[in-house]
Design a protein around this motif. Structure first.
Motif, PDB file in Angstrom:
ATOM      1  N   VAL A  24       0.852  -1.191   0.000  1.00 28.56           N
ATOM      2  CA  VAL A  24       0.000   0.000   0.000  1.00 28.56           C
ATOM      3  C   VAL A  24       0.885   1.238   0.000  1.00 28.56           C
ATOM      4  CG1 VAL A  24      -1.938  -1.123   1.163  1.00 28.56           C
ATOM      5  CG2 VAL A  24      -0.226   0.046   2.519  1.00 28.56           C
ATOM      6  N   LYS A  25       0.284   2.371  -0.300  1.00 28.76           N
ATOM      7  CA  LYS A  25       1.027   3.621  -0.277  1.00 28.76           C
ATOM      8  C   LYS A  25       1.220   4.070   1.168  1.00 28.76           C
ATOM      9  CE  LYS A  25      -0.634   5.445  -4.707  1.00 28.76           C
ATOM     10  NZ  LYS A  25       0.394   5.018  -5.539  1.00 28.76           N
ATOM     11  N   TYR A  26       2.405   4.514   1.458  1.00 29.67           N
ATOM     12  CA  TYR A  26       2.772   4.983   2.789  1.00 29.67           C
ATOM     13  C   TYR A  26       1.772   6.018   3.292  1.00 29.67           C
ATOM     14  CZ  TYR A  26       5.940   6.846   6.397  1.00 29.67           C
ATOM     15  OH  TYR A  26       6.500   7.247   7.573  1.00 29.67           O
ATOM     16  N   ALA A  27       1.423   6.956   2.442  1.00 28.44           N
ATOM     17  CA  ALA A  27       0.523   8.041   2.838  1.00 28.44           C
ATOM     18  C   ALA A  27      -0.880   7.538   3.200  1.00 28.44           C
ATOM     19  CB  ALA A  27       0.428   9.071   1.718  1.00 28.44           C
ATOM     20  N   ASP A  28      -1.279   6.394   2.643  1.00 26.70           N
ATOM     21  CA  ASP A  28      -2.620   5.867   2.914  1.00 26.70           C
ATOM     22  C   ASP A  28      -2.798   5.379   4.347  1.00 26.70           C
ATOM     23  OD1 ASP A  28      -3.296   6.384   0.304  1.00 26.70           O
ATOM     24  OD2 ASP A  28      -3.165   4.298  -0.354  1.00 26.70           O
ATOM     25  N   VAL A  29      -1.727   4.991   5.002  1.00 34.61           N
ATOM     26  CA  VAL A  29      -1.855   4.415   6.345  1.00 34.61           C
ATOM     27  C   VAL A  29      -1.051   5.140   7.419  1.00 34.61           C
ATOM     28  CG1 VAL A  29      -2.408   2.089   5.544  1.00 34.61           C
ATOM     29  CG2 VAL A  29      -0.040   2.718   5.959  1.00 34.61           C
ATOM     30  N   SER A  30      -0.110   5.972   7.033  1.00 30.48           N
ATOM     31  CA  SER A  30       0.808   6.537   8.021  1.00 30.48           C
ATOM     32  C   SER A  30       0.118   7.419   9.059  1.00 30.48           C
ATOM     33  CB  SER A  30       1.938   7.307   7.340  1.00 30.48           C
ATOM     34  OG  SER A  30       1.419   8.444   6.688  1.00 30.48           O
ATOM     35  N   LYS A  31      -1.004   8.002   8.720  1.00 32.53           N
ATOM     36  CA  LYS A  31      -1.698   8.880   9.668  1.00 32.53           C
ATOM     37  C   LYS A  31      -3.051   8.311  10.104  1.00 32.53           C
ATOM     38  CE  LYS A  31       0.982  12.699   8.872  1.00 32.53           C
ATOM     39  NZ  LYS A  31       2.085  12.934   9.666  1.00 32.53           N
ATOM     40  N   SER A  32      -3.412   7.139   9.617  1.00 36.09           N
ATOM     41  CA  SER A  32      -4.734   6.584   9.886  1.00 36.09           C
ATOM     42  C   SER A  32      -4.650   5.301  10.704  1.00 36.09           C
ATOM     43  CB  SER A  32      -5.463   6.306   8.573  1.00 36.09           C
ATOM     44  OG  SER A  32      -6.665   5.622   8.817  1.00 36.09           O
ATOM     45  N   LYS A  33      -4.979   5.403  11.976  1.00 34.61           N
ATOM     46  CA  LYS A  33      -4.956   4.222  12.845  1.00 34.61           C
ATOM     47  C   LYS A  33      -6.002   3.203  12.395  1.00 34.61           C
ATOM     48  CE  LYS A  33      -4.501   2.947  17.654  1.00 34.61           C
ATOM     49  NZ  LYS A  33      -4.302   3.423  19.016  1.00 34.61           N
ATOM     50  N   ALA A  34      -7.147   3.677  11.902  1.00 37.30           N
ATOM     51  CA  ALA A  34      -8.211   2.768  11.452  1.00 37.30           C
ATOM     52  C   ALA A  34      -7.748   1.936  10.258  1.00 37.30           C
ATOM     53  CB  ALA A  34      -9.468   3.559  11.095  1.00 37.30           C
ATOM     54  N   LYS A  35      -7.075   2.565   9.290  1.00 29.69           N
ATOM     55  CA  LYS A  35      -6.585   1.811   8.131  1.00 29.69           C
ATOM     56  C   LYS A  35      -5.483   0.838   8.541  1.00 29.69           C
ATOM     57  CE  LYS A  35      -7.843   5.064   4.520  1.00 29.69           C
ATOM     58  NZ  LYS A  35      -7.379   5.977   3.487  1.00 29.69           N
ATOM     59  N   LEU A  36      -4.619   1.285   9.439  1.00 31.96           N
ATOM     60  CA  LEU A  36      -3.571   0.392   9.938  1.00 31.96           C
ATOM     61  C   LEU A  36      -4.185  -0.815  10.630  1.00 31.96           C
ATOM     62  CD1 LEU A  36      -0.636   2.407  11.553  1.00 31.96           C
ATOM     63  CD2 LEU A  36      -0.540   0.769   9.682  1.00 31.96           C
ATOM     64  N   LYS A  37      -5.244  -0.580  11.384  1.00 31.06           N
ATOM     65  CA  LYS A  37      -5.889  -1.670  12.120  1.00 31.06           C
ATOM     66  C   LYS A  37      -6.463  -2.706  11.156  1.00 31.06           C
ATOM     67  CE  LYS A  37      -8.734  -2.715  16.052  1.00 31.06           C
ATOM     68  NZ  LYS A  37      -9.271  -2.227  17.290  1.00 31.06           N
ATOM     69  N   THR A  38      -6.964  -2.259   9.999  1.00 32.84           N
ATOM     70  CA  THR A  38      -7.477  -3.186   8.987  1.00 32.84           C
ATOM     71  C   THR A  38      -6.376  -4.149   8.538  1.00 32.84           C
ATOM     72  OG1 THR A  38      -9.043  -1.519   8.223  1.00 32.84           O
ATOM     73  CG2 THR A  38      -8.568  -3.323   6.711  1.00 32.84           C
ATOM     74  N   TYR A  39      -5.200  -3.597   8.244  1.00 31.46           N
ATOM     75  CA  TYR A  39      -4.080  -4.441   7.788  1.00 31.46           C
ATOM     76  C   TYR A  39      -3.531  -5.298   8.931  1.00 31.46           C
ATOM     77  CZ  TYR A  39      -4.308  -1.763   3.506  1.00 31.46           C
ATOM     78  OH  TYR A  39      -4.745  -1.176   2.343  1.00 31.46           O
ATOM     79  N   ALA A  40      -3.450  -4.733  10.117  1.00 32.10           N
ATOM     80  CA  ALA A  40      -2.961  -5.500  11.271  1.00 32.10           C
ATOM     81  C   ALA A  40      -3.899  -6.664  11.578  1.00 32.10           C
ATOM     82  CB  ALA A  40      -2.829  -4.580  12.482  1.00 32.10           C
ATOM     83  N   THR A  41      -5.194  -6.424  11.459  1.00 30.36           N
ATOM     84  CA  THR A  41      -6.180  -7.484  11.696  1.00 30.36           C
ATOM     85  C   THR A  41      -5.965  -8.629  10.716  1.00 30.36           C
ATOM     86  OG1 THR A  41      -7.789  -5.884  12.532  1.00 30.36           O
ATOM     87  CG2 THR A  41      -8.658  -8.009  11.760  1.00 30.36           C
TER      88      THR A  41
END
Length: 173
Positions: A24-41
């Motif tokens: 994914v693009k760095y900018a898509d997740v670097s500031k979004s905990k919700a998007k990070l949580k999707t990938y971490a899940t």
């Protein structure tokens, strides 16, 4: 889950393990905990599924951008990445069975001088018994590493000083 050294090395050598890579693009997740949580899940669920099926797992999240980084979860008996599997035999006996742990890896030119960091996230039993807890821990770990990467300054290289020698001319009279 337990595994002996021979089976572990055979599985890694033959890539007989669950593998996943999400880019994914760095900018898509670097500031979004919700998007990070999707990938971490997704990463945690894949790891739990692998453990339940007695499979080794390597799941990765690669962030493309100005400061690229790859985060990975790997199941192993030691805190060495699969890419260094040949070194594992230096630390273990071939006949014994060893418990599997889940390791969190960070690869980036901007994480430290070695460009690599590995930490134990959990034992296999801990992860299977409370995956939601480890999703949150993984998100926090990724955010922490992203902060390190954003703030990282490469060590200064020592400039070689050029010494100039004066040439003296001798004149003939």
């Amino acid at each position: 889950m337990k595994i002996n050294l021979k089976d572990l090395i055979d599985k890694i050598e033959n890539e007989d393990y669950i593998q996943d890579l999400e880019t994914v693009k760095y900018a898509d997740v670097s500031k979004s905990k919700a998007k990070l949580k999707t990938y971490a899940t997704k990463m945690i669920k894949e790891t739990v599924a692998g453990i339940k099926h007695n499979s080794l797992v390597q799941t990765q999240l690669a962030l493309d951008g100005r400061r690229p980084v790859t985060f990975a979860l790997e199941t192993n008996i030691i805190n060495l990445p699969f890419s260094n599997y040949k070194k594992i035999s230096n630390f273990f006996e071939e006949e014994e069975d060893y418990e599997i742990n889940v390791y969190f890896e960070t690869r980036s030119d901007f994480v430290n001088a070695s460009k690599f960091r590995i930490d134990q996230l959990a034992t296999d039993e801990e992860l299977v018994s409370d995956p939601d807890k480890f999703i949150d821990i993984l998100v926090d770990n990724i955010q922490e590493k992203l902060q390190v990467i954003r703030e990282y300054k490469k060590p200064e290289t020592k400039e070689t000083k050029k010494t100039t020698k004066k040439k003296t001319k001798t004149s003939k009279k």
